[in-house]
Design an enzyme around this catalytic site. Structure first.
Site, PDB file in Angstrom:
ATOM      1  N   HIS A 181       0.861  -1.188   0.000  1.00 35.89           N
ATOM      2  CA  HIS A 181       0.000   0.000   0.000  1.00 35.89           C
ATOM      3  C   HIS A 181       0.898   1.239   0.000  1.00 35.89           C
ATOM      4  O   HIS A 181       1.682   1.464   0.925  1.00 35.89           O
ATOM      5  CB  HIS A 181      -0.924   0.000   1.218  1.00 35.89           C
ATOM      6  N   ARG A 183       0.869   4.524   0.395  1.00 35.66           N
ATOM      7  CA  ARG A 183       0.956   5.647   1.335  1.00 35.66           C
ATOM      8  C   ARG A 183       1.514   5.256   2.695  1.00 35.66           C
ATOM      9  O   ARG A 183       1.778   6.125   3.530  1.00 35.66           O
ATOM     10  CB  ARG A 183      -0.422   6.269   1.508  1.00 35.66           C
ATOM     11  N   GLU A 184       1.715   3.977   2.921  1.00 38.21           N
ATOM     12  CA  GLU A 184       2.144   3.490   4.234  1.00 38.21           C
ATOM     13  C   GLU A 184       3.671   3.541   4.336  1.00 38.21           C
ATOM     14  O   GLU A 184       4.354   2.525   4.407  1.00 38.21           O
ATOM     15  CB  GLU A 184       1.589   2.087   4.463  1.00 38.21           C
ATOM     16  N   ARG A 235      -3.023   4.821  -2.486  1.00 39.33           N
ATOM     17  CA  ARG A 235      -2.896   3.528  -1.817  1.00 39.33           C
ATOM     18  C   ARG A 235      -2.585   2.389  -2.782  1.00 39.33           C
ATOM     19  O   ARG A 235      -1.850   1.454  -2.452  1.00 39.33           O
ATOM     20  CB  ARG A 235      -4.214   3.250  -1.070  1.00 39.33           C
ATOM     21  N   ASN A 251      -3.304  -5.708  -2.044  1.00 38.54           N
ATOM     22  CA  ASN A 251      -3.619  -6.618  -0.956  1.00 38.54           C
ATOM     23  C   ASN A 251      -5.076  -7.074  -0.979  1.00 38.54           C
ATOM     24  O   ASN A 251      -5.638  -7.436   0.057  1.00 38.54           O
ATOM     25  CB  ASN A 251      -3.302  -5.978   0.399  1.00 38.54           C
ATOM     26  N   ARG A 252      -5.676  -7.038  -2.153  1.00 37.93           N
ATOM     27  CA  ARG A 252      -6.954  -7.717  -2.419  1.00 37.93           C
ATOM     28  C   ARG A 252      -6.843  -8.547  -3.700  1.00 37.93           C
ATOM     29  O   ARG A 252      -7.836  -9.040  -4.197  1.00 37.93           O
ATOM     30  CB  ARG A 252      -8.098  -6.697  -2.589  1.00 37.93           C
ATOM     31  N   HIS A 304       2.605  -3.263   7.163  1.00 35.60           N
ATOM     32  CA  HIS A 304       1.602  -2.272   6.769  1.00 35.60           C
ATOM     33  C   HIS A 304       1.532  -1.188   7.842  1.00 35.60           C
ATOM     34  O   HIS A 304       2.259  -1.198   8.816  1.00 35.60           O
ATOM     35  CB  HIS A 304       0.219  -2.932   6.631  1.00 35.60           C
ATOM     36  N   SER A 305       0.642  -0.250   7.665  1.00 37.10           N
ATOM     37  CA  SER A 305       0.125   0.610   8.707  1.00 37.10           C
ATOM     38  C   SER A 305      -1.284   0.992   8.215  1.00 37.10           C
ATOM     39  O   SER A 305      -1.567   0.882   7.019  1.00 37.10           O
ATOM     40  CB  SER A 305       1.009   1.858   8.914  1.00 37.10           C
ATOM     41  N   TYR A 306      -2.245   1.168   9.059  1.00 41.63           N
ATOM     42  CA  TYR A 306      -2.249   2.042  10.187  1.00 41.63           C
ATOM     43  C   TYR A 306      -2.589   1.214  11.420  1.00 41.63           C
ATOM     44  O   TYR A 306      -3.686   0.669  11.471  1.00 41.63           O
ATOM     45  CB  TYR A 306      -3.320   3.095   9.857  1.00 41.63           C
ATOM     46  N   TYR A 356     -11.273  -5.907   9.872  1.00 41.08           N
ATOM     47  CA  TYR A 356     -12.421  -5.890   8.976  1.00 41.08           C
ATOM     48  C   TYR A 356     -12.342  -7.105   8.068  1.00 41.08           C
ATOM     49  O   TYR A 356     -11.317  -7.794   7.993  1.00 41.08           O
ATOM     50  CB  TYR A 356     -12.441  -4.615   8.121  1.00 41.08           C
ATOM     51  N   GLU A 379       0.798  -4.377  11.350  1.00 37.75           N
ATOM     52  CA  GLU A 379       0.374  -3.006  11.088  1.00 37.75           C
ATOM     53  C   GLU A 379       1.095  -2.077  12.065  1.00 37.75           C
ATOM     54  O   GLU A 379       0.798  -2.056  13.260  1.00 37.75           O
ATOM     55  CB  GLU A 379      -1.140  -2.871  11.256  1.00 37.75           C
TER      56      GLU A 379
END
Length: 418
Positions: A181, A183-184, A235, A251-252, A304-306, A356, A379
């Protein structure tokens, strides 16, 4: 391609502050702390394409940070008051935060020590990351090799660093990737710190005595570079479709319960699963590397983050894997180690139950298809009132204790597979 790109590094670093094109002027960031009864209220807003949930935990009492554009702020606040959701305003103008972030980058670029191979007081551009890997391969040729596992959609090398003290490719492997991703930024920074410690810190040599490490510090370099030049909040990948919308959520994009729950068919969505599984060259090349080393990879970590969260499969269902107790115990040990070193408490559990629903994610595929039992998503902490990522000045205070968790994983693999 590398030689010409590397010649531009000083110029690129100086220009970085002026390059971002998408403005987030007036965007607000709220921190919400929902009760169990209020979680469905947040779920409604999560479906809105222009509301950006930075943290998406669906556990009552856990903070959720949300970016809201100006045209929705009044409606959003009224919604919070109507449902009595506890909240606070963290940032009243996100663009001001990004301006300070760019100013810091410019200051660091000017004052950087030219003799230093790596810095953990700034977020590095992709070419700088590649140069660091090549420097390590040159200076530590007995233990380090750098290879390209393929090329990104835009043609950038997808470099992997292999760290080994011997064993002729027979030792167990720990595979790490980061930056899927875009922006991480803290995720590639953490991967670089792991690399730095394994290679350049003699005190950590025991971690490579019986285990080999394969690390891809930035799996989505096109998106990563785009966050520096155009859109800080980007992202996805940067592949194009006839729809006009760009990119896929890497990541999907893995073909284990692909495009079921927690992903989108909409090419304009940040969680777009792609036109088909493994449509993205970046995810395909990672898959290929895993398949070539399937007999040796014993543990997989994706940064990852957040966060902070320590997550294991599954993402597509609330059901737990048969060995969840092993995963949970190992994760708890890693969390305790980094906490003892001054790090935050990481919430632990399965992706679905802690964060989620998310299908087609990498650590589900690595466990469910590739058969690597030990598979985790880590994360790292987000920035909160300092933006999406922690400020660059805080990188070391985050990645230093985080490395203690990585030490636990390394020792576990050495003890059980070495």
């Amino acid at each position: 391609m590398r030689a010409s790109a590397l010649c531009l590094l000083p110029l690129l670093a100086l220009l970085a502050p002026a390059l971002a094109a998408v403005s987030y002027r007036g965007h607000e960031v709220y921190r919400l702390v929902p009760t169990e009864e209020q979680l469905p209220v947040l779920a409604e807003w999560r479906q809105r394409a222009d509301i950006d949930f930075w943290s998406q935990v669906h556990l009552a009492g856990h903070p959720v940070d949300v970016r809201v554009p100006p045209h929705l702020q009044r409606e959003f606040r009224e919604h919070l008051y109507r449902h009595r959701v506890e909240h606070q305003l963290l940032i009243n103008d996100l663009e001001q935060v990004f301006e300070m972030e760019r100013q810091w980058a410019q200051t660091r670029a000017v004052s950087r020590n030219p003799e230093s191979r790596i810095s953990f007081t700034e977020y590095l551009r992709y070419d700088e990351i590649l140069q660091y890997l090549l420097d390590l391969a040159s200076n530590y040729s007995d233990t380090v090799t750098v290879e390209s596992i393929g090329n990104s959609y835009a043609g950038r090398d997808l470099d992997i660093i292999k760290i080994s003290s011997g064993g002729d490719d027979t030792r167990p492997v720990i595979l790490i990737d980061a930056g899927i991703h875009a922006r991480e930024w803290i995720a590639p920074a953490a991967a670089l710190y792991v690399i730095n410690q394994l290679v350049e810190n003699p005190a950590e040599s025991a971690l490579t005595d019986n285990v080999d490490w394969h690390i891809v510090p930035v799996l989505n370099p096109d998106g990563y570079e785009y966050t520096f030049k155009e859109d800080r909040m980007w992202r996805k990948t940067r592949s194009t479709e006839i729809t006009g919308c760009v990119g896929v959520d890497g990541n999907r994009n893995f073909n284990f319960h692909w495009n079921e729950t927690g992903s989108s068919n909409d090419p304009c969505s940040d969680t777009y699963a792609g036109p088909m599984d493994f449509s993205e060259v970046e995810t395909s090349y990672l898959r290929n590397h895993i398949n070539r080393n399937i007999d040796r990879i014993k543990l997989y970590l994706t940064f990852h983050s957040y966060g902070p969260y320590m997550l294991y499969p599954w993402g597509y269902t609330s059901e737990l894997p048969d060995d969840w107790e092993t995963l949970d115990a190992l994760g708890q040990e890693a969390i305790e180690a980094q906490q003892a070193a001054g790090g935050p408490n990481y919430t632990i559990g399965s992706i679905y139950n802690v964060m989620y629903a998310a299908s087609g994610v990498s650590n589900d595929w690595v466990k469910g298809v590739a058969g690597v039992n030990l598979s985790f998503t880590l994360e790292l902490p987000g920035g909160g009132d300092t933006g999406f990522d922690p400020p660059a000045s805080d990188i070391l205070s985050i990645v230093t204790p985080f490395f203690e968790a990585i030490r636990v994983f390394g020792q576990y693999v050495a003890d059980n597979y070495g």
